[in-house]
Design an enzyme around this catalytic site. Structure first.
Site: not given
Length: 276
Positions: A158, A161, A207, A210, A237
């Site tokens: 990510c 984070c 995510c 976060c 995707c």
């Protein structure tokens, strides 16, 4: 008597075809109404509501500071495509898929996530492109991210984070212009949505640490024969700008908000001049 039976058989077949089409149309319209409800709910919780209220296709897109076109309302466009398909089924047997869906999850991107920051803090640590996607639920244009063609072994994390989200062994070329994966790691959160609705519109991916928007998951993995997606039946995707790639062996991390270089045909390349 034979011709009458033949006509009767053909008439029966046509009736069945009409019935099947009617069922598909009704189902599509019902699903469309559900999708519209989700979009309406999303508009109340996202700053991208301005796009949901747009009156023409141009209003569904905006351009960030880097000149990257972002489509902020893919699920709404998909809904309209469903309506077109429903009407088209009355005279055609061809079903043409549209663009992926928009993040329409009404759940807050803050509450319940272990990593929380103020909007000003997110803006200070993310690029404008990363912020629009991760925190506003935007979508990069197809073919934008340098990670779309990334093939080295490693992990995709990510950009907000650092949570591990995807493994390179699950990445495949979907031809959509967005980085695609057959499955996600434990750090990926999938929108809890009705399976039937998810098979038509897709479900949002975030995510799990976060709450950042990553993209959408679709149930069409079976189309990509010879890939891991064919085994899982799913296609994740992903917006490349939401990710940072960490190579398994050496090399610096590669941020997905970097635009992919446009390939120039060999016949357009300037001639090479040999030094005398």
């Amino acid at each position: 008597g034979h011709h009458a039976n033949t006509r009767g058989g053909v008439s029966h077949q046509l009736t069945m075809v009409s019935l099947l089409r009617s069922i598909v149309v009704v189902t599509t319209v019902l699903l469309t109404s559900q999708v519209s409800a989700f979009v309406g709910s999303s508009c109340k919780h996202e700053k991208i509501a301005r796009s949901c209220r747009s009156k023409n296709d141009h209003d569904h897109e905006f351009v960030d500071d880097d000149g990257m076109t972002l489509d902020a309302n893919r699920r709404s466009l998909w809904t309209r495509k469903l309506i077109q398909v429903a009407v088209g089924l009355c005279s055609s047997n061809t079903l043409v898929p549209s663009k992926p869906s928009l993040a329409a999850w009404s759940k807050s991107r803050v509450d319940g996530y272990s990593v929380q920051k103020s909007e000003s803090e997110w803006k200070s640590i993310l690029s404008s492109t990363q912020y629009e996607i991760l925190r506003q639920g935007g979508t990069e244009r197809p073919g934008f991210s340098v990670l779309e063609t990334e093939k080295r072994p490693g992990t995709f994390k990510c950009a907000g984070c650092g949570t591990s989200l995807f493994d390179s062994k699950d990445k495949f070329n979907s031809g959509t212009g967005w980085p695609s994966f057959a499955r996600g790691l434990a750090g990926v959160e999938v929108e809890p949505i009705n399976p039937l609705l998810a098979s038509v519109t897709g479900a949002e991916l975030r995510c799990a640490t976060c709450g950042g928007h990553l993209g959408d998951v679709f149930q069409d993995g079976f189309l990509f024969v010879g890939t891991e997606a064919a085994k899982t039946g799913q296609r994740y995707c992903i917006d490349g700008a939401a990710l940072v790639f960490y190579p398994a062996v050496g090399g610096d991390p590669l941020s997905g908000d970097i635009a992919k270089k446009k390939e120039v045909p060999s016949w357009l390349e300037p001639p090479k001049i040999s030094p005398q």
